[in-house]
Design an enzyme around this catalytic site. Structure first.
Site, short mmCIF file in Angstrom:
data_model
loop_
_atom_site.label_atom_id
_atom_site.label_comp_id
_atom_site.label_asym_id
_atom_site.label_seq_id
_atom_site.Cartn_x
_atom_site.Cartn_y
_atom_site.Cartn_z
N ASN A 89 -20.84 -13.27 49.46
CA ASN A 89 -21.31 -14.60 49.87
C ASN A 89 -20.54 -15.66 49.12
OD1 ASN A 89 -23.13 -16.57 51.05
ND2 ASN A 89 -24.10 -16.72 49.04
N ASP A 121 -27.21 -9.55 46.27
CA ASP A 121 -28.24 -8.56 45.93
C ASP A 121 -29.57 -9.05 46.54
OD1 ASP A 121 -29.19 -10.53 44.27
OD2 ASP A 121 -28.78 -9.45 42.39
N HIS A 134 -21.06 -19.62 47.70
CA HIS A 134 -22.14 -20.57 47.41
C HIS A 134 -21.53 -21.85 46.82
CE1 HIS A 134 -26.10 -22.02 46.33
NE2 HIS A 134 -25.62 -22.31 45.13
N ILE A 181 -31.37 -15.45 54.40
CA ILE A 181 -31.46 -14.40 53.39
C ILE A 181 -31.67 -13.09 54.14
CG2 ILE A 181 -32.78 -13.57 51.40
CD1 ILE A 181 -31.63 -16.30 50.82
C1 GRF Z 1 -20.18 -23.80 52.37
O1 GRF Z 1 -20.05 -24.78 51.37
C2 GRF Z 1 -21.06 -22.67 51.93
O2 GRF Z 1 -20.94 -22.35 50.58
C3 GRF Z 1 -22.41 -23.26 52.19
O3 GRF Z 1 -22.28 -23.92 53.43
C4 GRF Z 1 -20.93 -24.31 53.59
C5 GRF Z 1 -20.43 -23.72 54.86
O4 GRF Z 1 -19.36 -24.41 55.37
N1 GRF Z 1 -23.45 -22.26 52.14
P1 GRF Z 1 -18.57 -23.91 56.67
O5 GRF Z 1 -19.58 -23.58 57.74
O6 GRF Z 1 -17.74 -22.72 56.27
O7 GRF Z 1 -17.71 -25.08 57.05
#
Ligand code: GRF
Length: 215
Positions: A119, A153, A121, A104
């Site tokens: 980002n 944010d 997620h 973060i």
């Molecule tokens: C993705 O699913 C992302 O959303 C999450 O971790 C994963 C990262 O995968 N936070 P990579 O490192 O791009 O293979």
């Protein structure tokens, strides 16, 4: 006589990673396939919060400059945040992309890059924010989950949503604690991220409250 359209400068992207970097790879490949001009953006550097990860190796193989700022090398979290912001700023990005960056960021970073820090997620926000979006969706018994590309944010996965992709949960997803589900999510996520970053770069956008309008 109609004015000739002015060729737009390709936008500069700094991508931040913490792990395997398959989302970064999708961006590298997507930009190479389209060409920088048609895609509208190029990756100018890749940053990480740790060494020895495949994400950095992918960047190096692609010939991209890399930098690492580890929390533990700084006296306080604020100092780390400022150092990360400085390292990113040196590359003068138009957009910063957190592609599996598992930290973060703080006030200083957001003061400099808020509104242009994207980002991805692995859940359908606002459900299941935080570091275990896939596991939490399964534990809750959700029948669909997916991924969300959003602006960052000062909350945890709370910023304005740009785009989402849906993935169905299968009964067998309970057998491996969501590993296969996360892989299916990442397939959708990679395509979504490449599509969204390109559209933001080419078309421009505005953030109206919680709504993101891509022009
Ligand atoms: C993705 O699913 C992302 O959303 C999450 O971790 C994963 C990262 O995968 N936070 P990579 O490192 O791009 O293979």
């Amino acid at each position: 006589m109609a004015a000739k359209p002015v060729a737009q400068r390709a936008k500069r992207l700094v991508v931040l990673v913490s792990g395997s970097g398959t989302n970064l790879q999708a961006l590298i490949d997507g930009i190479a396939a389209a060409g920088v001009e048609a895609y509208g953006a190029e990756i100018v550097a890749v940053g990480a919060d740790r060494d020895g990860i495949e994400g950095l190796a992918r960047a190096e193989r692609a010939g991209l400059p890399v930098f690492v700022r580890r929390v533990r090398d700084h006296g306080t979290r604020e100092e780390w945040d400022a150092a990360l912001a400085e390292a990113v700023a040196r590359h003068e990005p138009d957009l910063v992309v957190s592609a599996g960056f598992m930290k973060i960021v703080g006030k200083e970073f957001l003061a400099r890059f808020g509104g242009r820090f994207v980002n991805t997620h692995p859940a359908l926000l606002p459900s299941f924010p935080g570091a275990h979006g896939v596991r939490d969706a399964l534990a809750y018994g959700a029948r669909v989950t997916g991924c969300t590309v959003h602006f960052v944010d000062d909350g945890v996965d709370t910023g304005p949503i740009i785009a989402q992709g849906v993935v169905e949960v299968r009964d067998e997803d309970y057998e491996d604690e969501g590993a296969a589900l996360h892989e299916r999510i990442k397939e959708v996520e990679r395509k979504l991220l490449v599509d969204v970053v390109g559209r933001l770069a080419r078309n421009g956008y505005r953030i109206e409250g919680r709504k993101v309008v891509i022009q």
